[in-house]
Design an enzyme around this catalytic site. Structure first.
Site, PDB file in Angstrom:
ATOM      1  N   ARG A 169      38.477  36.931  47.325  1.00 51.46           N
ATOM      2  CA  ARG A 169      39.055  36.392  46.088  1.00 51.46           C
ATOM      3  C   ARG A 169      40.535  36.085  46.264  1.00 51.46           C
ATOM      4  NH1 ARG A 169      36.910  33.942  41.937  1.00 51.46           N
ATOM      5  NH2 ARG A 169      35.121  35.175  42.626  1.00 51.46           N
TER       6      ARG A 169
ATOM      7  N   ASN B 173      34.943  43.769  36.828  1.00 45.98           N
ATOM      8  CA  ASN B 173      35.045  43.113  38.120  1.00 45.98           C
ATOM      9  C   ASN B 173      33.668  42.643  38.606  1.00 45.98           C
ATOM     10  OD1 ASN B 173      35.890  43.141  41.351  1.00 45.98           O
ATOM     11  ND2 ASN B 173      37.602  42.796  39.969  1.00 45.98           N
TER      12      ASN B 173
ATOM     13  N   HIS C  72      33.872  41.249  42.340  1.00 45.73           N
ATOM     14  CA  HIS C  72      34.631  40.019  42.115  1.00 45.73           C
ATOM     15  C   HIS C  72      35.726  39.856  43.162  1.00 45.73           C
ATOM     16  CE1 HIS C  72      37.336  37.213  39.824  1.00 45.73           C
ATOM     17  NE2 HIS C  72      36.162  36.656  39.613  1.00 45.73           N
ATOM     18  N   CYS C  73      36.391  40.945  43.508  1.00 51.95           N
ATOM     19  CA  CYS C  73      37.478  40.891  44.487  1.00 51.95           C
ATOM     20  C   CYS C  73      37.009  40.414  45.855  1.00 51.95           C
ATOM     21  CB  CYS C  73      38.108  42.264  44.655  1.00 51.95           C
ATOM     22  SG  CYS C  73      38.834  42.980  43.175  1.00 51.95           S
ATOM     23  N   SER C  74      35.745  40.646  46.172  1.00 52.62           N
ATOM     24  CA  SER C  74      35.240  40.366  47.520  1.00 52.62           C
ATOM     25  C   SER C  74      34.522  39.026  47.619  1.00 52.62           C
ATOM     26  CB  SER C  74      34.295  41.483  47.964  1.00 52.62           C
ATOM     27  OG  SER C  74      33.153  41.559  47.121  1.00 52.62           O
TER      28      SER C  74
END
Length: 381
Positions: free
Chosen positions: A121, A310, A361-363
């Site tokens: 992300r 997330n 979400h971050c990944s």
């Protein structure tokens, strides 16, 4: 300081990425790298817009050390699950390609592009759509303000865009994809702590940064909340706090009523007050939906991200974390089903990823599908 930041304290980058000399006001002028110097006419679609595919990244032992096996299991699990709904392209170092393919299975395409870490992300391009199809915004990743080594990650956005033959828009600011959230209709959410910060944008005011965000992502309204500086590696990205489920509706990660008062509960209270009185690009007040955080999760590190917000929206589904708190997990799934009718809600355990200060979400990073156009120029897709 989060556990992720502490783990990497010995591997700080010596140099950051310099701010681009270009201006977002030079609409459409060709840049030396073959892209453009501005985002004139571009807009960032919301995450529910149809995807061509999802990008991910394979974690390296140099960063994750003793946690490498657990975090790779988490990433492989996420990749395999997303691949049930849309194509997944996972970046990995040459020497890790074979292991990544074995872990992720034949449904995930693994490509040899060097990376430092897994947070796609933030390190990947943030895609925008426009009259010329699609472009990618390179936000000049600098290791979240030089908190982590990023010699390879700082090149990932450009490498992806080169591989896909997609025009690159080099931003005149430094930031990360997780630091912004859009509704796809002209409104953007952000925390001041992660952008109006000397470790990313020294000498730039909030107005300077907002002007860049408006031009880069095609928004007319920017809603700022305070956030928290210096307590986690991201300086509190918005995608762990508040997300648009649709234009006019914001879902917030909400602390338990009995949670101890700290900088995080204070940040939530401040953000809630802002969002309760904010208006979007259409001039309409926002509806705020609470997504309660889990309580019964056992002992976790100080930097553990216990946020259902997330989650990641894919074609036909919502992929969300589960934390083992049966009631909270069930309630979160129910709320997400209401927010995203017609999409399947899939919850995954991502405990090691959470200990690293991030989640699903971050990944991940979506490649949106341009209306009326097919991609596939990069590797014959």
């Amino acid at each position: 300081m989060s556990r992720r930041q502490t783990l990497r304290a010995g591997a700080l980058a010596a140099l950051g990425v310099a701010l681009s000399a270009c201006s977002t006001q030079d609409s459409g002028r060709p840049a030396r790298d073959g892209g453009t110097t501005s985002a004139g006419g571009w807009r960032m679609p919301d995450e529910a817009h149809p995807h061509e595919l999802t990008y991910m990244s394979w974690p390296t032992r140099q960063i994750w050390k003793s946690d490498i096996h657990g975090v790779r299991e988490d990433i492989a699990r996420i990749a395999r699950t997303i691949a049930e709904f849309e194509p997944v392209v996972l970046l990995a170092d040459d020497r890790e390609v074979k292991a990544a393919r074995k872990a992720c299975g034949s449904g995930v395409e693994v490509v040899p592009i060097a990376v430092d870490d897994l947070w796609m992300r933030d390190i990947g391009p943030t895609f925008v759509l426009g009259p010329d199809g699609i472009a990618g915004v390179d936000l000049n990743f600098n290791g979240w303000g030089d908190k982590q080594a990023h010699g390879r990650d700082s090149q990932v956005a450009e490498a992806i865009l080169d591989d896909e033959h997609i025009s690159r828009i080099k931003a005149p600011i430094i930031g990360e994809g997780g630091s912004i959230e859009v509704d796809g209709r002209g409104t953007l959410l952000a925390t001041e702590s992660s952008l109006v910060n000397g470790n990313r944008n020294p000498g730039k005011s909030r107005d300077d940064i907002e002007q860049a965000l408006r031009a880069l992502f095609g928004v007319t309204a920017v809603i700022w909340v305070d956030g928290v500086k210096g307590k986690d590696i991201t300086d509190y990205h918005i995608d762990g706090l508040a997300r648009f489920s649709e234009p006019g509706v914001v879902v917030m990660s909400t602390p338990d009523e009995e949670a101890p008062r700290d900088v995080w509960t204070d940040a939530f209270d401040q953000a809630r007050k802002v969002l309760d009185r904010a208006v979007d690009a259409r001039g309409e007040r926002l509806e705020v939906v609470e997504l309660p955080e889990p309580v019964d999760i056992g002992r976790r590190g100080d930097g553990f991200l216990a946020s259902y917000v997330n989650y990641y929206v894919v074609n036909g589904a919502v992929i969300a974390p589960g934390f083992g708190d049966r009631k909270a997990d069930s309630d979160a799934a129910s709320i997400l089903r209401d927010l995203y009718p017609g999409r399947k809600v899939v919850q995954l355990p991502v405990d090691t990823l959470g200990e690293g200060g991030g989640s699903i979400h971050c990944s991940t990073q979506q490649l949106p599908r341009p209306a009326g156009q097919a991609l596939g120029q990069g590797r014959g897709r």
